[in-house]
Design a protein around this motif. Structure first.
Motif, PDB file in Angstrom:
ATOM      1  N   ASP A  84      -7.245   1.608  -6.930  1.00 28.60           N
ATOM      2  CA  ASP A  84      -7.197   2.945  -6.561  1.00 28.60           C
ATOM      3  C   ASP A  84      -8.168   3.484  -5.657  1.00 28.60           C
ATOM      4  OD1 ASP A  84      -6.370   6.046  -7.078  1.00 28.60           O
ATOM      5  OD2 ASP A  84      -8.332   5.870  -8.150  1.00 28.60           O
TER       6      ASP A  84
ATOM      7  N   LEU B 299       0.252   8.123  -1.544  1.00 27.10           N
ATOM      8  CA  LEU B 299       1.045   9.217  -2.645  1.00 27.10           C
ATOM      9  C   LEU B 299       1.008  10.629  -2.093  1.00 27.10           C
ATOM     10  CD1 LEU B 299      -0.164   7.607  -5.919  1.00 27.10           C
ATOM     11  CD2 LEU B 299       2.160   7.696  -5.111  1.00 27.10           C
TER      12      LEU B 299
ATOM     13  N   PRO C 152      -5.213  10.295  -4.533  1.00 23.13           N
ATOM     14  CA  PRO C 152      -3.748   9.754  -4.969  1.00 23.13           C
ATOM     15  C   PRO C 152      -3.641  10.189  -6.499  1.00 23.13           C
ATOM     16  CG  PRO C 152      -5.389   7.843  -4.520  1.00 23.13           C
ATOM     17  CD  PRO C 152      -5.920   8.990  -3.910  1.00 23.13           C
TER      18      PRO C 152
ATOM     19  N   VAL D 119       9.018   7.057  -5.721  1.00 19.52           N
ATOM     20  CA  VAL D 119       7.959   6.094  -6.534  1.00 19.52           C
ATOM     21  C   VAL D 119       8.888   4.920  -7.168  1.00 19.52           C
ATOM     22  CG1 VAL D 119       6.574   6.053  -8.623  1.00 19.52           C
ATOM     23  CG2 VAL D 119       6.159   7.877  -6.994  1.00 19.52           C
TER      24      VAL D 119
ATOM     25  N   LEU E 211      -3.229   2.058  -3.995  1.00 18.53           N
ATOM     26  CA  LEU E 211      -2.646   3.386  -3.892  1.00 18.53           C
ATOM     27  C   LEU E 211      -3.675   4.318  -3.150  1.00 18.53           C
ATOM     28  CD1 LEU E 211      -1.783   3.469  -7.584  1.00 18.53           C
ATOM     29  CD2 LEU E 211      -0.373   2.833  -5.661  1.00 18.53           C
TER      30      LEU E 211
ATOM     31  N   PHE F   5       1.371   9.739 -10.407  1.00 20.26           N
ATOM     32  CA  PHE F   5       0.274   8.659 -10.286  1.00 20.26           C
ATOM     33  C   PHE F   5       0.271   7.585 -11.644  1.00 20.26           C
ATOM     34  CE2 PHE F   5      -4.224   7.459 -10.959  1.00 20.26           C
ATOM     35  CZ  PHE F   5      -4.460   6.696  -9.982  1.00 20.26           C
TER      36      PHE F   5
ATOM     37  N   GLN G 209       0.949  -0.994   0.107  1.00 22.57           N
ATOM     38  CA  GLN G 209      -0.056   0.101  -0.296  1.00 22.57           C
ATOM     39  C   GLN G 209       0.973   1.396   0.079  1.00 22.57           C
ATOM     40  OE1 GLN G 209      -2.595   1.413   3.432  1.00 22.57           O
ATOM     41  NE2 GLN G 209      -4.349   0.888   1.839  1.00 22.57           N
ATOM     42  N   ILE G 210       0.789   2.159  -0.964  1.00 25.10           N
ATOM     43  CA  ILE G 210       1.393   3.328  -1.025  1.00 25.10           C
ATOM     44  C   ILE G 210       0.319   4.537  -0.611  1.00 25.10           C
ATOM     45  CG2 ILE G 210       3.125   4.803  -2.762  1.00 25.10           C
ATOM     46  CD1 ILE G 210       3.273   1.982  -4.251  1.00 25.10           C
TER      47      ILE G 210
END
Length: 363
Positions: free
Chosen positions: A146, A73, A124, A102, A119, A130, A70-71
């Motif tokens: 997303d 952003l 995000p 990234v 994301l 992205f 899991q990122i």
């Protein structure tokens, strides 16, 4: 850094704690409020999460298999929702992941063996990297999620995203507090509900929500108030009927999340004198059977600056992963498997009732 005047406008229920320089913008202040609350749940629920874990047969909470990367952003968002645990908003223009980080994430994904990339933000989609990140993950054959606030899809700069997502098979996970206007606007700002319905129609038009595994549309709801989430299966049925009848909108799955007592939701609890009420409600609903399925056991959470956390909630409370080098550029799968998950009182939110995680109910 992104200029504030380039951020698309959206409904605003409040402003960020950071923008207001509010005391709760500091995680230490949030912990102070949580730890000062008088709570008790019974002989097996002590109010000290670590003790309740141990009494449930979990003296150490450790990861199992890394399934989800899991990122987060960034904290930039076109909305400032009343319940936001990230304290995201249009004013959070500096906290955005850069291209170098990234790329470090992509390298770590390759090492991790994770098959799902989740994301999140903020919004995000507002991060300038992205689409680059999504394409890199799709090219690797990974399942990409997303976490979308829906209203972002109506802005000029992001109007192409429904078709763009569909072409790449991105699963869209959309926040919608309630299928009725009043509940949604109360939590996310006036006008949010109508914009969300518009965005959902656009997603339906390009094939989302029709049962296609490559056009999967998931809705996420959390209670509007100091309550636990209801039964996920029964609510999904209710929501599908209501949205189809009232708006001819279809979706594939509903996820229910408990609100965690932190950030702007904690501020609301304080303003309404419900901190102890809500914490007691969580504690009394402590469910040991949720522990094995907690997201901190199969998910790695990466912050916008590359630091590693056990979950997105720990991330917002600045509880970095307890390892020697907790940064994505130094990611080591063996170290991740052996480390101990950090916990505190807010974790009762994930273990209450049927449990709560980024994947919805646990049991």
């Amino acid at each position: 850094m992104i200029a504030l005047d380039t951020i698309p406008s959206g409904p605003r229920a409040t402003s960020s704690l950071s923008y207001r320089v509010a005391p709760l913008a500091c995680p230490e202040e949030q912990f102070k409020v949580l730890n000062a609350a008088q709570i008790s749940g019974g002989p097996t629920n002590s109010g000290q999460f670590e003790l309740d874990l141990a009494s449930s047969g979990w003296p150490r909470l450790k990861p199992e298999t890394l399934d989800i990367f899991q990122i987060n952003l960034g904290k930039l968002c076109n909305m400032t929702c009343r319940h936001c645990h990230v304290d995201a908003g249009p004013d959070r223009t500096t906290e955005n992941m850069d291209r170098e980080t990234v790329d470090a994430c992509l390298h770590a994904i390759d090492l991790s063996g994770a098959q799902v990339v989740d994301l999140t933000g903020g919004a995000p989609e507002l991060n300038p990297n992205f689409e680059y990140l999504v394409d890199a993950c799709v090219q690797r054959g990974l399942r990409v999620l997303d976490r979308c606030n829906l209203t972002i899809l109506l802005t000029r700069r992001h109007a192409h995203l429904p078709e763009w997502f569909a072409e790449r098979g991105v699963e869209v996970i959309c926040s919608l507090p309630h299928y009725r206007k009043m509940g949604t606007d109360a939590q996310r700002g006036d006008g949010t509900y109508q914009k969300s319905i518009q965005a959902l129609r656009r997603l339906n038009q390009v094939g989302y929500g029709q049962g296609d595994p490559d056009r999967r549309l998931t809705l996420v709801t959390n209670p509007v108030g100091a309550f636990l989430s209801g039964n996920q299966a029964s609510l999904e049925t209710e929501w599908k009927v209501a949205l189809a009848r009232n708006h001819e909108i279809r979706f594939d799955q509903l996820l229910t999340l408990n609100n965690l007592p932190m950030s702007r939701y904690l501020e609301w609890l304080m303003e309404t004198n419900q901190v102890e009420l809500y914490l007691n409600r969580l504690l009394q609903a402590f469910n040991p059977s949720t522990i094995a399925g907690l997201m901190c056991r199969n998910t790695l959470s990466v912050a916008w600056d590359g630091y590693l956390y056990d979950c997105d909630f720990n991330q917002q409370l600045e509880m970095r992963m307890d390892i020697p080098r907790p940064h994505v550029r130094d990611f080591d799968l063996t170290v991740w498997k052996e480390h101990e998950v950090r916990t505190a009182r807010h974790c009762y939110g994930c273990t209450a009732g049927a449990g709560s995680s980024c994947g919805g109910a646990i049991t």
